[in-house]
Design an enzyme around this catalytic site. Structure first.
Site, PDB file in Angstrom:
ATOM      1  N   LYS A   1      29.134  50.859  37.358  1.00  0.00           N
ATOM      2  CA  LYS A   1      30.103  50.545  38.427  1.00  0.00           C
ATOM      3  C   LYS A   1      31.237  51.581  38.478  1.00  0.00           C
ATOM      4  CE  LYS A   1      32.924  48.003  41.062  1.00  0.00           C
ATOM      5  NZ  LYS A   1      32.723  47.645  42.436  1.00  0.00           N
TER       6      LYS A   1
ATOM      7  N   LYS B   1      42.397  50.832  40.806  1.00  0.00           N
ATOM      8  CA  LYS B   1      42.006  50.082  39.605  1.00  0.00           C
ATOM      9  C   LYS B   1      40.720  50.692  39.001  1.00  0.00           C
ATOM     10  CE  LYS B   1      39.896  45.767  38.150  1.00  0.00           C
ATOM     11  NZ  LYS B   1      39.376  44.446  38.449  1.00  0.00           N
TER      12      LYS B   1
ATOM     13  N   THR C   1      35.053  43.258  37.852  1.00  0.00           N
ATOM     14  CA  THR C   1      35.072  44.672  37.464  1.00  0.00           C
ATOM     15  C   THR C   1      36.087  44.809  36.340  1.00  0.00           C
ATOM     16  OG1 THR C   1      34.617  45.349  39.733  1.00  0.00           O
ATOM     17  CG2 THR C   1      35.476  47.037  38.243  1.00  0.00           C
TER      18      THR C   1
HETATM   19  P1  NAD Z   1      41.112  37.637  43.494  1.00  0.00           P
HETATM   20  O1  NAD Z   1      42.423  37.961  42.895  1.00  0.00           O
HETATM   21  O2  NAD Z   1      41.035  37.244  44.936  1.00  0.00           O
HETATM   22  O3  NAD Z   1      40.420  36.436  42.650  1.00  0.00           O
HETATM   23  C1  NAD Z   1      40.518  36.280  41.258  1.00  0.00           C
HETATM   24  C2  NAD Z   1      40.747  34.796  40.988  1.00  0.00           C
HETATM   25  O4  NAD Z   1      40.713  34.549  39.576  1.00  0.00           O
HETATM   26  C3  NAD Z   1      42.104  34.289  41.477  1.00  0.00           C
HETATM   27  O5  NAD Z   1      41.894  33.263  42.442  1.00  0.00           O
HETATM   28  C4  NAD Z   1      42.790  33.781  40.214  1.00  0.00           C
HETATM   29  O6  NAD Z   1      43.579  32.623  40.427  1.00  0.00           O
HETATM   30  C5  NAD Z   1      41.602  33.480  39.319  1.00  0.00           C
HETATM   31  N1  NAD Z   1      41.912  33.401  37.896  1.00  0.00           N
HETATM   32  C6  NAD Z   1      42.633  34.271  37.138  1.00  0.00           C
HETATM   33  N2  NAD Z   1      42.667  33.853  35.840  1.00  0.00           N
HETATM   34  C7  NAD Z   1      41.945  32.700  35.786  1.00  0.00           C
HETATM   35  C8  NAD Z   1      41.621  31.806  34.735  1.00  0.00           C
HETATM   36  N3  NAD Z   1      42.052  32.023  33.474  1.00  0.00           N
HETATM   37  N4  NAD Z   1      40.863  30.736  35.039  1.00  0.00           N
HETATM   38  C9  NAD Z   1      40.441  30.504  36.299  1.00  0.00           C
HETATM   39  N5  NAD Z   1      40.717  31.322  37.341  1.00  0.00           N
HETATM   40  C10 NAD Z   1      41.474  32.404  37.089  1.00  0.00           C
HETATM   41  O7  NAD Z   1      40.164  38.892  43.202  1.00  0.00           O
HETATM   42  P2  NAD Z   1      38.784  39.268  43.939  1.00  0.00           P
HETATM   43  O8  NAD Z   1      39.051  40.192  45.082  1.00  0.00           O
HETATM   44  O9  NAD Z   1      37.980  38.021  44.139  1.00  0.00           O
HETATM   45  O10 NAD Z   1      38.098  40.167  42.794  1.00  0.00           O
HETATM   46  C11 NAD Z   1      37.541  39.596  41.618  1.00  0.00           C
HETATM   47  C12 NAD Z   1      36.910  40.715  40.809  1.00  0.00           C
HETATM   48  O11 NAD Z   1      35.910  41.377  41.590  1.00  0.00           O
HETATM   49  C13 NAD Z   1      37.900  41.798  40.369  1.00  0.00           C
HETATM   50  O12 NAD Z   1      37.570  42.201  39.071  1.00  0.00           O
HETATM   51  C14 NAD Z   1      37.669  42.917  41.386  1.00  0.00           C
HETATM   52  O13 NAD Z   1      37.989  44.200  40.877  1.00  0.00           O
HETATM   53  C15 NAD Z   1      36.175  42.766  41.634  1.00  0.00           C
HETATM   54  N6  NAD Z   1      35.722  43.292  42.936  1.00  0.00           N
HETATM   55  C16 NAD Z   1      36.446  43.019  44.076  1.00  0.00           C
HETATM   56  C17 NAD Z   1      35.985  43.529  45.299  1.00  0.00           C
HETATM   57  C18 NAD Z   1      36.750  43.239  46.580  1.00  0.00           C
HETATM   58  O14 NAD Z   1      36.441  43.889  47.607  1.00  0.00           O
HETATM   59  N7  NAD Z   1      37.686  42.286  46.597  1.00  0.00           N
HETATM   60  C19 NAD Z   1      34.809  44.290  45.345  1.00  0.00           C
HETATM   61  C20 NAD Z   1      34.089  44.516  44.174  1.00  0.00           C
HETATM   62  C21 NAD Z   1      34.562  44.003  42.968  1.00  0.00           C
END
Ligand code: NAD
Length: 294
Positions: free
Chosen positions: A168, A243, A93
């Protein structure tokens, strides 16, 4: 079978990558965090030691990263390392401006691309029941669809580059505002001596009906599966709602759209998270609404 690189193996990415592998795709994942790599491996995902290494045999790449700046960095790396014709899918997102900027990076490298953010949370990611909102050309959407189908149950083509992110943040702005509206109604009902069940029985079958009430009711009782019955454990954490509301406000400012309730909702969730509730389910805001000064 498609060879797919999956970059960003966090709370959402790891189970999504595992579902792609379970569907028979050859998935190679990468995450900067060693712990995330280890957890993804335990779920059956093969991991690489860098993004370019994960991309070596890939004909498609999925990114699932925290915010726009991470996606800009990783898509720049992908544009340099990807084989010709590799399909790029971003399911993070992020702000609409970054989404359009990374589409431009892909286009400059001659690579087809879609923005494909999700709703459904970590539960949906694990169960492969996510909803995907997709922006990009009809050809890129058609190519992405079978990959997204292994991770979700509803795939909607919303329009051109950035349209998935636009859908979204508009949806989640409705959600943030409606949860506050439902919380305020229960808080007022309590002051008026109305039982939670009575208000629920009326509003859920009347014009006040909405998802925040009927699926995610912020008081315990009427909807047994809602986080209110589980100490407001997320679910969807308040910090993630904040966010998305901030992204909606950024987009409203950039386009000159009037979103006064969206602005208020962002302010209220900023206060709620600042008071130590970042990790509380977003429906827990009802506690703050009960005690709010007029
Ligand atoms: P998270 O923080 O658990 O995972 C993100 C991952 O990206 C981390 O493990 C981090 O180490 C990795 N990362 C960051 N920079 C990187 C790079 N340069 N190379 C490789 N890896 C890298 O977050 P999440 O909960 O998995 O969410 C991910 C996305 O999905 C976000 O944008 C969030 O807003 C969206 N989202 C989350 C949810 C939820 O319920 N968690 C629901 C819908 C959407």
């Amino acid at each position: 079978m498609t060879s797919i690189a999956f970059i960003g193996l966090g709370n959402m990415g790891a189970p999504m990558a595992a579902n792609l592998a379970r569907a028979g795709h050859n998935v190679i994942g990468f995450d900067l965090s060693e712990e995330s790599r280890r957890e993804a491996q335990a779920m059956g995902v093969t991991v690489a030691s860098s993004t370019p290494e994960a991309l070596r045999d890939a004909s498609a790449v999925v990114t699932m990263l925290p915010a726009g700046r991470h996606v800009r960095t990783v898509w720049s790396q992908i544009a340099e390392a990807a084989r010709p014709g590799t399909l790029l899918i971003d399911s993070s997102t992020i702000d609409v401006e970054s989404a359009r900027a990374v589409h431009a990076i892909a286009a400059a490298a001659g690579l087809p691309a879609v923005d494909a953010p999700v709703s459904g949370g970590t539960g949906g990611a694990k169960a492969a029941t996510l909803t995907f909102m997709v922006g990009g050309t009809a050809e890129a959407f058609a190519a992405a669809r079978p990959i997204l189908e292994a991770m979700g149950k509803k795939i909607v083509h919303c329009g051109d580059a950035g349209a998935g992110q636009a859908a979204k943040i508009c949806n989640n702005m409705i959600l943030g505002i409606s949860m506050i509206a439902v919380g305020e109604a229960f808080a007022l009902g309590e002051k008026l001596g109305l039982s939670h069940q009575a208000l629920f029985d009326v509003a859920s079958t009347s014009s006040g009906q909405c998802w925040s009430l009927t699926t995610y009711c912020p008081v315990p009782g009427p909807v047994p599966t809602s986080p209110a019955n589980n100490g407001y454990k997320p679910g969807f954490a308040a910090e993630l709602m904040l966010k998305d509301l901030k992204l909606a406000q950024d987009a409203a400012k950039a386009t000159g759209a009037a979103t006064p309730l969206g602005e208020q909702a962002a302010d209220l969730y900023a206060r709620f998270t600042a008071e130590g509730n970042a990790g509380t389910d977003f429906s827990g805001i009802i506690a703050m609404l009960r005690s709010a000064k007029p």
